[in-house]
Motif scaffolding. Structure first.
Motif, mmCIF file in Angstrom:
data_model
loop_
_atom_site.group_PDB
_atom_site.id
_atom_site.type_symbol
_atom_site.label_atom_id
_atom_site.label_comp_id
_atom_site.label_asym_id
_atom_site.label_seq_id
_atom_site.Cartn_x
_atom_site.Cartn_y
_atom_site.Cartn_z
ATOM 1 N N MET A 1 -7.411 1.106 -0.395
ATOM 2 C CA MET A 1 -7.487 2.146 0.627
ATOM 3 C C MET A 1 -7.183 3.494 -0.006
ATOM 4 O O MET A 1 -6.213 3.632 -0.757
ATOM 5 N N HIS B 1 -9.329 6.211 4.752
ATOM 6 C CA HIS B 1 -8.507 6.724 5.856
ATOM 7 C C HIS B 1 -8.967 8.163 6.099
ATOM 8 O O HIS B 1 -8.522 9.098 5.443
ATOM 9 N N TRP C 1 1.214 -4.774 6.904
ATOM 10 C CA TRP C 1 1.843 -3.800 6.007
ATOM 11 C C TRP C 1 3.348 -3.729 6.166
ATOM 12 O O TRP C 1 4.052 -3.373 5.230
ATOM 13 N N THR D 1 -1.430 -6.409 2.855
ATOM 14 C CA THR D 1 -1.330 -5.097 2.220
ATOM 15 C C THR D 1 0.084 -4.555 2.390
ATOM 16 O O THR D 1 0.309 -3.529 3.016
ATOM 17 N N TYR E 1 1.808 -0.418 -1.857
ATOM 18 C CA TYR E 1 1.703 0.995 -1.494
ATOM 19 C C TYR E 1 1.741 1.787 -2.794
ATOM 20 O O TYR E 1 2.807 2.134 -3.296
ATOM 21 N N ASN F 1 -2.867 0.316 -0.859
ATOM 22 C CA ASN F 1 -3.095 1.562 -0.137
ATOM 23 C C ASN F 1 -2.561 2.746 -0.929
ATOM 24 O O ASN F 1 -1.456 2.687 -1.472
ATOM 25 N N TRP G 1 -1.629 6.350 -0.047
ATOM 26 C CA TRP G 1 -1.383 7.419 0.917
ATOM 27 C C TRP G 1 -1.146 8.718 0.146
ATOM 28 O O TRP G 1 -0.395 8.740 -0.831
#
Length: 781
Positions: A164, A195, A416, A437, A443, A482, A484
């Motif tokens: 992601m 996202h 998550w 995930t 993460y 992911n 972020w």
């Protein structure tokens, strides 16, 4: 995970040092399901021809992909088709390979046979062949390529192997999306989750609502931008500076942002599909919608623009308004028409429901539907959208919060919240497909350390701790990491955080065997390839070094580079540069000082800077204490604390634990104070390693040993202290701001391998009568 013992027919690889030889000869990531080593090489040169066997016409794109790669290296005169004097690369349709991603690769004599029944399998066979070629294939030119003979039969352990990328908090160009997709393709990933919207920006064009990108695609600099600018100064790392390509000056204001037009996104989708990667769009609802609400406040229950996103969860859209539902359907209709993926990700996480509770409209809606709480209101919204998605031929996908109030079994879920330990079982038992995930290892925005690769590699999606039976485990369809982007303002920083962790995830998702030592050896062989692909990967960690080191009289300090080809440089003041001294001999330490060290590549790229402070100490004298109990006293403070120093007064409750660990029952946000004594078995200099999520501070014998304070994800810090044999006061403070917590304390003496501090070392004054009975005096020596 179970240990896997591999057997190979070639006797040479069964001799001493076989695994090292094997990994040098076949530096493949992910490792295949089955590999039989063979002696000899096959040469690919300008006379090599590609043969499509009868029935292999479905592989025409894959053939052109391979031809293009060979011609870039060998030159445009490389035949590819006609001359029959050189090595033959044969593409074969094998209908016995029924798995969509399965393939066989046989290299021997003067032939290379790639067999698959589906195009994805053929593409992955080519990625394996690519990794068997020298790294120069990526950007070099030459006359021939040597490929080792081998026989491989391969298919993935999990059908979903995803990444992601959050493009909302900080934006990434279409060129970087292509690079990201290429990295994924090399390591056999097949799902890219974008996202696209959040409180901080709307990144995809919606033709019915053009203001979403023309206005909410841009923002004045926010707290996430200022945090990155601050980090750039603190770390002397330009990767934290805002990318000027995404900054504009308009009407006297400086704005950050960007967005993808639908035409740009169509091109990206085609690019990914050609590499057998499905792009899954996420439009986060009903929370994380501030970018839209700032333009359309009527989306909320009371028509307000909502809270500033810097203060907790933002105001969600109102599910009780028909106009809001129509807005959502308008958005998702365009998204469904744009993205061929069967999935649309609705987000559904971190929804602040306070405004729903205050709203007369929502209260009446709940009464009409016989709802007793606002969680049911979100469930109603999820089910409404799930029905709508079904009507337009799509499957709803969401974060694991969507299962809290119940969800139709047709929806898919991403787990998550590592602290929501029952969510995976609840999801799979309901029949929903589940992608693992987990926050923490997966993460990738979390700052990596020497444990990060192992944490990714050794995560078990089928962990028995989840309590699933065999049928429920079948609903786990894969893994995803992911990224972020709150603290990722540049593409170089994104590369750094993704690589090489992406390779560990690739092997987990495809191979799912514990071959970690072999993996590390193969990874070392991948770095040259990544360099040639211009991937700004994280350099290997320096050998284990305590950040706070102590010495009694004098000490000698030296450490070797983590990999051949790297050089360690150091600086007493400022940050190390390519002009700084090389650490090529031991340094004599005879006074307290601070050094900053970093590894450098031959091209001058710098790895992580490690700051080491050297402190002159005398051995802390031991105490003689009577009336002690086994274990350590723990005071529990309720509430959110930004640092361990924010805990004041008396704790709300207390308990006695056998060692330093988190209690099983605790508030959502809290702080802990561990108080007692630690008994070391011998006089010496001890290294302590403190891992926590969030902050922690360790003091022993009234000396600060490890500082790991503040709000952060799982992170290890270390320090040393000189201790006499015996008892010493212990004070460890810990805070958890909510979400997944972690606290681990390990030690090492005389550079031995770190190990957990045993429970037998911990003592406390106890509680009640035992507290008054404890006495302490300085012990002799």
């Amino acid at each position: 995970m179970r240990k896997i013992i591999l057997f190979f027919p070639a006797i040479a690889w069964l001799m001493a040092g076989a695994q090292t030889t094997l990994t040098e000869r076949y530096p493949l990531i992910p490792w295949p399901s089955s590999l039989a080593a063979k002696s000899g090489d096959v040469v690919i040169d300008r006379h090599t021809h590609i043969v499509m066997e009868a029935g292999a016409g479905t592989f025409s794109y894959e053939r052109s992909f391979l031809e293009g790669q060979l011609r870039r290296f060998l030159g445009p005169e490389a035949s590819g088709k006609t001359k029959m004097t050189g090595t033959a690369i044969i593409l074969k349709d094998d209908n016995t390979l029924t798995s969509p991603e399965a393939y066989r690769l046989t290299i021997s004599g003067k032939t290379i046979v790639l067999a698959a029944h589906f195009p994805a399998g053929m593409f992955y066979a080519m990625q394996t062949l690519r990794q068997l070629m020298p790294p120069a294939i990526e950007n070099g030119h030459g006359n021939r390529l040597h490929v080792p003979c081998v026989e491989i039969a391969d298919q993935p352990a999990f059908p979903w192997r995803g990444m992601m990328l959050d493009v909302s908090r900080h934006f990434f160009s279409t060129a970087y999306l292509r690079k990201f997709i290429d990295m994924m393709a090399l390591y056999k990933f097949n799902k890219l989750h974008l996202h696209l919207t959040d409180d901080q920006g709307w990144r995809i064009e919606i033709k019915k609502y053009p203001r979403l990108t023309s206005e909410s695609g841009w923002r004045t600099l926010n707290d996430q931008d200022s945090a990155c600018i601050k980090l750039a100064k603190q770390t002397d790392n330009p990767d934290f500076n805002l990318d000027p390509a995404h900054i504009r000056h308009i009407d006297g204001k400086t704005e950050y942002g960007g967005f993808y037009t639908q035409e740009e996104m169509k091109a990206i989708i085609r690019y990914a599909a050609a590499r057998h990667i499905e792009i899954i769009p996420e439009i986060d609802m009903p929370g994380h919608m501030m970018a839209a609400i700032l333009l359309y406040p009527e989306l909320t229950c009371e028509g307000k623009k909502g809270d500033d996103w810097r203060h907790g969860f933002t105001t969600p859209i109102c599910p009780c308004k028909e106009s809001t539902l129509q807005f959502a359907k308008d958005i998702f209709t365009e998204i469904a028409n744009l993205f061929p993926s069967k999935y649309i990700h609705i987000g559904g996480d971190e929804v602040g429901k306070t405004e729903w509770q205050k709203s007369p409209l929502c209260q009446q809606f709940m009464k009409d539907h016989h709802f007793t709480n606002t969680d049911q209101l979100q469930t109603w919204f999820n089910n409404y959208m799930e029905d709508f998605f079904h009507s337009i031929g799509k499957t709803l996908l969401g974060w694991d919060e969507i299962v809290e109030g119940g969800i139709d079994s047709a929806a898919a879920v991403m787990f998550w919240r590592t602290w929501a330990k029952k969510a995976p079982l609840k999801t799979t038992r309901n029949g929903n497909k589940l992608i693992m995930t987990p926050d923490g290892p997966f993460y990738f925005d979390a700052w990596p350390d020497r444990h990060s690769l192992s944490a990714v590699y050794h995560y078990n999606p089928l962990d028995p701790a989840y309590g699933m039976n065999a049928n429920e485990e079948k609903n786990i369809i894969g893994v995803q990491a992911n990224l972020w982007s709150e603290r990722i303002p540049t593409e170089a920083r994104a590369d750094y955080l993704v690589m090489p962790r992406m390779t560990a995830l690739a092997e987990l998702g495809w191979t799912h065997k514990d071959l970690y030592d072999s993996y590390l050896q193969r990874l070392e062989r991948q770095y040259d390839r990544l360099d040639r692909l211009n991937v700004h990967y994280r350099l290997p960690d320096l050998p284990e070094l305590s950040e706070r080191r102590v010495f009694i009289d004098t000490a000698m300090f030296f450490t070797h580079p983590p990999n051949p080809g790297l050089t360690i440089r150091y600086a007493d003041n400022g940050f190390p540069t390519t002009a700084s001294p090389v650490l090529d001999h031991p340094l004599r330490i005879d006074h307290s000082r601070e050094l900053r060290l970093a590894a450098f590549t031959t091209a001058g790229r710098r790895g992580d800077v490690q700051t080491i402070s050297f402190e002159h100490q005398n051995y802390a004298p031991a105490l003689k204490v009577t009336g002690l109990a086994r274990g350590v006293e723990v005071g529990v403070f309720r509430g959110e604390f930004d640092s361990t120093t924010a805990m004041h007064g008396h704790p709300d409750s207390s308990m006695l634990l056998s060692n330093v660990a988190l209690p099983t029952n605790h508030p959502d946000a809290y702080g802990l104070q561990y108080r007692g004594y630690i008994e070391v078995p011998a006089t010496g200099i001890y290294s302590f390693f403190l891992t926590s999520d969030d902050g922690s501070m360790l003091r022993i014998a009234d000396r600060l040993v490890v500082a790991n304070d503040g709000a952060h994800s799982s992170r290890e810090k270390s320090g040393q202290i000189a201790l006499r044999q015996g008892l010493h006061p212990l004070a460890l403070d810990y805070i958890d701001l909510g979400g997944g917590g972690e606290l681990q304390l390990s030690y090492s003496k005389d550079n031995e391998k770190p190990q957990p501090v045993p429970a037998s070392w911990f003592f406390s004054a106890g509680s009640g009568e035992a507290t008054g009975a404890a006495k302490q005096v300085r012990a002799h020596g």
